[in-house]
Design an enzyme around this catalytic site. Structure first.
Site, PDB file in Angstrom:
ATOM      1  N   ASP A  82       0.823  -1.211   0.000  1.00 36.24           N
ATOM      2  CA  ASP A  82       0.000   0.000   0.000  1.00 36.24           C
ATOM      3  C   ASP A  82       0.860   1.266   0.000  1.00 36.24           C
ATOM      4  O   ASP A  82       1.668   1.472   0.895  1.00 36.24           O
ATOM      5  CB  ASP A  82      -0.898  -0.045   1.241  1.00 36.24           C
ATOM      6  CG  ASP A  82      -1.975   1.011   1.234  1.00 36.24           C
ATOM      7  OD1 ASP A  82      -2.204   1.620   0.181  1.00 36.24           O
ATOM      8  OD2 ASP A  82      -2.587   1.217   2.293  1.00 36.24           O
ATOM      9  N   GLU A 179      -1.431  -0.447  -9.379  1.00 34.08           N
ATOM     10  CA  GLU A 179      -2.405   0.635  -9.205  1.00 34.08           C
ATOM     11  C   GLU A 179      -1.622   1.941  -9.088  1.00 34.08           C
ATOM     12  O   GLU A 179      -0.528   1.967  -8.525  1.00 34.08           O
ATOM     13  CB  GLU A 179      -3.242   0.417  -7.947  1.00 34.08           C
ATOM     14  CG  GLU A 179      -4.096   1.643  -7.568  1.00 34.08           C
ATOM     15  CD  GLU A 179      -5.023   1.400  -6.380  1.00 34.08           C
ATOM     16  OE1 GLU A 179      -5.905   0.528  -6.502  1.00 34.08           O
ATOM     17  OE2 GLU A 179      -4.860   2.051  -5.348  1.00 34.08           O
TER      18      GLU A 179
END
Length: 420
Positions: A82, A179
């Site tokens: 993340d 992403e």
């Protein structure tokens, strides 16, 4: 050759700060499958959270793998590194197969003039009348506008390309889901701005599968959306149209979809998200959903006795160190200090009083948004407790897990993916 990793249409990013709720979280996805929709879990835990807790990404991977094995889950699942950058990525390389590339610090940093000029030369289709199917009115741009947008985002996209190529070298083609996060900027991107960003991403040959743009309104941690819901719905649907157009125009991956960051508990916009993806057939990644750490506290408080006492202690410590705990999250919380109960008062609370203040039930007059947000950023307090906190979770595993699963399935999966 093994098949390239592809993120399915619907996915839900779940955080598990103490790596104890993977089975409870996966159970919510199993409930979704039984209800007729595939929602795959993406376990995410940031470098900052690992540092605070003193954990390693391999532990998150181990917890996820163990849950999958225990519950017989045969669908895809992922581990998200993340908000990584070049400095933080090394510890995530081996265990992770999903990478959120964070280039927030470079958004707005001017690109090289020659690079902007080259971008404009490559993309004459972005200048003049830009027609995006699914959006009623065409956009009218000129070279100056495209230059401004490119100048704002191009350096960030180029740096994302550097990180992506490093990931390719270390993980291999088709071995991870990339992403790009573009949500930490001053104002929402218009559809044509998003199209410009996607063109730049395609130029860098980044095979992104999700992108997190900036939406209107506030996405504070663990509480409901604050903003104009109708405007959000319009932006979300227009962003879907821009992505669909970019896939066809620039050859980006066919499964590229929107990622809604800080998506947890944004109940006000869930209906809009469901309506848009149902109408268009698009996918969506709802990231950091379920506020697992708070559900652990709710479960402990609900259990009474030592569990309640520990939850009360966590609040007292969080209250005493609120400035320190809130500082890293200042832009994504809104706490009214006057609304925070004094620790001495909370010490007298019953299980019901504590859980009523903390559980995100807006129909309950005892629900306290400021109390909830302070505890949301207060996980550092539990981290410092170490084994004492973890043993409390294990001693009350059943009631904690029930809360984690119910919250994720009933409040998040149902409204977003099932429309219920």
């Amino acid at each position: 050759m093994s098949k390239a990793l592809e993120l399915p249409r619907f996915s839900i990013g779940v955080g598990d700060r103490f790596a104890h709720q993977a089975k409870a979280q996966l159970t919510a996805c199993i409930f979704a499958a039984r209800a007729g929709v595939e929602v795959v879990p993406v376990w995410n835990k940031s470098n900052r959270e690992h540092t605070i807790i003193g954990s390693e990404p391999v532990q998150t991977r181990a917890a996820a793998d163990a849950a999958v094995a225990a519950l017989g889950w045969t669908k895809p699942y992922f581990l998200d590194a993340d908000h990584i950058n070049l400095t933080t990525v090394p510890r995530f390389l081996a265990p992770s197969d999903f990478f959120t590339i964070d280039v927030a610090d470079l958004i707005g940093q001017p690109a090289k003039e020659a690079d902007v000029a080259a971008f404009l030369a490559r993309h004459p289709e972005l200048i003049g009348e830009v027609i995006i199917p699914g959006i009623a009115e065409p956009f009218h741009t000129d070279a100056a506008f495209v230059s401004r947008v490119a100048n704002k985002f191009l350096a960030a996209v180029q740096h994302a390309g550097v990180i992506y190529r490093m990931l390719l070298e270390n993980k291999g083609i088709g071995c991870f889901v990339p992403e790009i996060s573009m949500d930490e900027t001053d104002s929402p991107q218009t559809p044509v701005e998003l199209l410009i960003i996607l063109a730049a991403i395609a130029d860098e040959k980044i095979a992104i599968q999700t992108i997190a743009p900036k939406f209107t309104g506030r996405f504070n941690k663990g509480v409901d959306y604050v903003g104009d819901v109708a405007q959000f719905a319009k932006e979300f649907e227009e962003d879907l149209a821009a992505i669909a157009f970019a896939i066809k125009t620039y050859g980006l991956p066919a499964n590229l979809k929107l990622s809604v960051h800080s998506g947890s508990d944004k109940f006000s916009i869930y209906k809009s998200i469901h309506a848009a993806v149902t109408k268009t057939g698009a996918g969506v990644h709802l990231k950091t959903a379920g506020t697992t750490w708070l559900e652990e506290l709710i479960g402990l408080a609900e259990s009474g006795g030592d569990g309640l006492a520990l939850a009360i202690e966590v609040y007292a410590e969080a209250y005493a160190h609120s400035a320190e705990l809130c500082a890293p999250y200042a832009t994504v919380i809104d706490i009214d200090p006057a609304a925070l109960p004094l620790p001495a008062e909370v010490e007298t609370w019953t299980s019901e009083q504590f859980t009523s203040a903390l559980r995100h039930d807006q129909s309950n007059p005892a629900y306290n948004q400021s109390f909830r947000q302070l505890l949301h950023v207060g996980f550092k307090v539990a981290a410092k407790m170490g084994d004492r906190y973890l043993k409390a979770l294990e001693a009350n595993e059943e009631i904690v897990a029930k809360n984690v699963t119910a919250n994720l399935f009933e409040r998040h999966i149902k409204p977003v993916f099932l429309g219920q």
